[in-house]
Design a protein around this motif. Structure first.
Motif, short mmCIF file in Angstrom:
data_model
loop_
_atom_site.label_atom_id
_atom_site.label_comp_id
_atom_site.label_asym_id
_atom_site.label_seq_id
_atom_site.Cartn_x
_atom_site.Cartn_y
_atom_site.Cartn_z
N ALA A 97 5.69 -1.46 9.47
CA ALA A 97 5.88 0.03 10.00
C ALA A 97 5.95 0.93 8.99
O ALA A 97 5.74 2.07 8.99
CB ALA A 97 6.78 -0.05 11.10
N TYR A 130 0.68 -1.12 -0.01
CA TYR A 130 -0.09 -0.10 0.08
C TYR A 130 0.75 1.30 0.01
O TYR A 130 1.95 1.32 0.71
CB TYR A 130 -1.00 0.00 1.14
N PHE A 139 3.60 0.71 2.85
CA PHE A 139 3.37 -0.38 3.84
C PHE A 139 3.30 -1.63 2.98
O PHE A 139 2.66 -1.84 2.02
CB PHE A 139 1.85 -0.26 4.51
N LEU A 191 -5.27 -8.08 7.50
CA LEU A 191 -3.97 -7.67 7.26
C LEU A 191 -3.13 -7.23 8.30
O LEU A 191 -3.55 -6.70 9.36
CB LEU A 191 -4.43 -6.56 6.27
N ALA A 197 -2.08 12.78 5.27
CA ALA A 197 -3.49 13.08 5.34
C ALA A 197 -4.36 12.30 4.63
O ALA A 197 -5.46 12.90 4.35
CB ALA A 197 -3.53 14.72 5.23
N GLU A 198 -4.13 11.21 4.11
CA GLU A 198 -4.81 10.41 3.13
C GLU A 198 -4.79 9.00 3.65
O GLU A 198 -3.62 8.60 4.43
CB GLU A 198 -4.47 10.28 1.77
N GLY A 199 -5.77 8.05 3.32
CA GLY A 199 -5.56 6.78 3.73
C GLY A 199 -4.87 6.11 2.74
O GLY A 199 -4.42 6.48 1.65
N PRO A 200 -4.19 4.90 3.33
CA PRO A 200 -3.59 3.98 2.21
C PRO A 200 -4.27 3.58 0.97
O PRO A 200 -5.76 3.36 1.11
CB PRO A 200 -3.33 2.80 2.99
N PHE A 224 0.23 -5.52 9.01
CA PHE A 224 0.93 -4.54 8.23
C PHE A 224 2.50 -4.28 8.91
O PHE A 224 2.64 -4.29 10.05
CB PHE A 224 0.45 -3.11 8.40
N PHE A 237 -4.23 0.66 -2.31
CA PHE A 237 -3.54 -0.34 -2.75
C PHE A 237 -2.64 -0.13 -4.06
O PHE A 237 -3.08 0.73 -4.84
CB PHE A 237 -4.66 -1.38 -3.13
N LYS A 255 0.92 5.47 0.80
CA LYS A 255 -0.12 6.57 1.74
C LYS A 255 0.69 7.74 1.56
O LYS A 255 1.94 8.03 1.78
CB LYS A 255 0.18 6.09 3.04
#
Lengths: 110, 112
Positions: free
Chosen positions: B104, B36, B89, B100, B41-44, B102, B46, B38
């Motif tokens: 770090a 993923y 990630f 999932l 300020a956004e989500g991960p 993850f 795919f 990222k």
């Protein structure tokens, strides 16, 4: 098609307060997830749901509760907020093998 | 207990060169692996995935390699572009439950 939306974007809570983090998806996905991300760490699964009315614990569920009354909504409830719950919270929904994430809620507990 | 590890917190690479991100896992039951990306300020989002029945999967500039015996996977980005600057990630899961785990994350910075 908004995807996965989360509200609020930011929140500061005092110790002992409670709140609900909202998550909504418009993709009609059955599977939904809540994760938290602490600084320098990966995302950790809090709770997940395989469909309306069905929820289960993830890796770090203590201090949280969830409900899933509709396919679209998967709120996360914090009771008695603690400083250890300061984190960024991500909601996700899944279609096949791909999870779609919301933009996150940054929560600070002081 | 960290089941997925990304031991390099950061990577700096010149534009046009190759970026190689590494990931190790400890649970031999994992059979599906994902990367993923990222932005702040956004989500991960795919990026690419690979099943344990394969050792390589390619999608445009992104290739993921899986070495099951070493419990190791890597992501190659060729050529690297400024828009690739982000946190990456690695994640692993059992394909029958898709919960999932993850790593770090590795922060990639692409220099002009």
């Amino acid at each position: 098609n908004a995807g996965v939306t989360q509200t609020p974007k930011f929140r500061i809570l005092k110790i002992g307060q409670s709140m609900t983090l909202q998550c909504t998806q418009d993709m009609n996905h059955n599977y939904m997830y809540w994760y938290r991300q602490d600084p320098g760490m990966g995302l950790k699964l809090i709770y997940y749901s395989v469909g309306a009315g069905i929820t289960d614990k993830g890796e770090v569920p203590n201090g949280y509760n969830v409900s899933r009354s509709t396919t679209e909504d998967f709120p996360l409830r914090l009771e008695l907020a603690a400083p250890s719950q300061t984190s960024v919270y991500f909601c996700a929904s899944r279609r096949l093998d791909e999870q779609f994430f919301g933009p996150g809620t940054r929560l600070t507990v002081l | 207990d960290q089941q997925v590890k990304q031991n390099s917190p950061s990577l700096s690479v010149q534009e046009g060169r190759i970026s190689i991100l590494n990931c190790d896992y400890t649970n031999s039951m994992f059979d599906y692996f994902l990367w993923y990306k990222k932005y702040p300020a956004e989500g991960p989002t795919f990026l690419i995935s690979i099943s344990s029945i394969k050792d390589k999967n390619e999608d445009g500039r992104f290739t993921v390699f899986l070495n099951k015996s070493a419990k190791h996977l890597s992501l190659h980005i060729v050529p690297s572009q400024p828009g690739d600057s982000a946190v990456y990630f690695c994640a692993a899961t059992l394909s029958n439950d898709y919960k999932l785990s993850f790593g770090a994350g590795t922060t990639v910075t692409v220099r002009a």
